[in-house]
Design an enzyme around this catalytic site. Structure first.
Site, short mmCIF file in Angstrom:
data_model
loop_
_atom_site.label_atom_id
_atom_site.label_comp_id
_atom_site.label_asym_id
_atom_site.label_seq_id
_atom_site.Cartn_x
_atom_site.Cartn_y
_atom_site.Cartn_z
N GLU A 30 0.81 -1.21 0.00
CA GLU A 30 0.00 0.00 0.00
C GLU A 30 0.85 1.27 0.00
OE1 GLU A 30 -2.83 -3.04 1.60
OE2 GLU A 30 -0.82 -2.48 2.17
N THR A 31 0.29 2.29 -0.62
CA THR A 31 0.86 3.64 -0.55
C THR A 31 -0.12 4.51 0.23
OG1 THR A 31 1.98 3.39 -2.68
CG2 THR A 31 1.68 5.62 -1.86
#
Length: 248
Positions: free
Chosen positions: A5-6
């Protein structure tokens, strides 16, 4: 960075300041879509703000999972996460998916978390950490095997041996989410928001120590609070910093 995830942090109001404000918006994205909860990206977001000299002892993030808090505790950051419960799952409905996940291994219980759309598969107590680590899971097979349309992640877990060895762990797990473009996640806060409720009931304790058995692996210290939420502690390591430049 080869991570799932970012995180994107945003100011809630134009007058907010990243070094002075204590409340921010936060969203998380995998390579394919937005997700409602990510523990590691929340810890990283708090670590970045604290590193940027934010002097507040606690930060609040407004997210798709409601308000999440992060606070400093020595060299750790403690995350305040929601606790999600699981319910018995009709085995016939997910039999093909379970088979794709664990093959011929004996399964003790299969449960489902409707809030997170995660399927929890608990292996028989005949198995140990070694068996879980050596399980070969084809994440793309999971996609094909799911006929329910209601699952977004598969957790495979097995009981630990903390009851015999105080230096060991209460439970072990692995997590797969090809529905979100993640073959296998290294260490997963959102999965432990599900696992914690399950193993707390199984073991009769509210303080848990867990290990996620991915190739990277990671330890999680967990406290189930009396208000029905969860504290998970962790540390952050900075490896890269950069700047975006925009040309007019």
């Amino acid at each position: 960075m080869n991570l799932s995830e970012t995180a994107f942090i945003r100011k809630l109001y134009p007058t907010d300041d990243f070094t002075k404000s204590s409340c921010f918006g936060l969203r998380w994205f995998t390579p394919t879509n937005e997700v409602p909860l990510c523990g590691h990206a929340t810890l990283a977001s708090a670590a970045v703000l604290f590193r940027k000299k934010n002097m507040n002892p606690s930060l609040t993030f407004k997210t798709l999972s409601g308000e999440l808090k992060a606070r400093k505790a020595g060299d750790e950051i403690i995350l305040d996460l929601p606790l999600y419960f699981t319910y018995p799952q009709d085995f016939q409905e997910v039999e093909e998916l379970v088979k794709a996940a664990v093959g011929d291994l004996s399964v003790q219980e299969v449960r489902y978390s409707p809030d997170t759309k995660k399927l929890l598969i608990c292996l028989s107590e005949a198995y140990e950490r070694y068996d879980l680590e050596n399980l070969k899971v084809d994440a793309q097979r999971l996609l094909l095997a799911d006929k329910t349309g209601k699952i977004k992640g598969v957790i495979i877990t097995v009981k630990g041996d903390h009851h015999k060895n105080p230096d060991s762990y209460d439970f072990y797990s692995r997590y797969f989410a090809p529905w979100n473009g993640i073959s296998e996640d290294p260490v997963t806060g959102s999965a432990h928001a599900v696992l914690s409720s399950y193993w707390s009931q199984q073991l009769g304790k509210n303080k848990l120590c867990a290990f996620q058995c991915s190739s990277r692996g990671g330890e999680l210290k967990i406290l189930l609070r009396q208000d029905g939420r969860l504290d998970i502690g962790g540390q952050a390591c900075f490896v890269l910093e950069g700047f975006l430049a925009f040309e007019k």
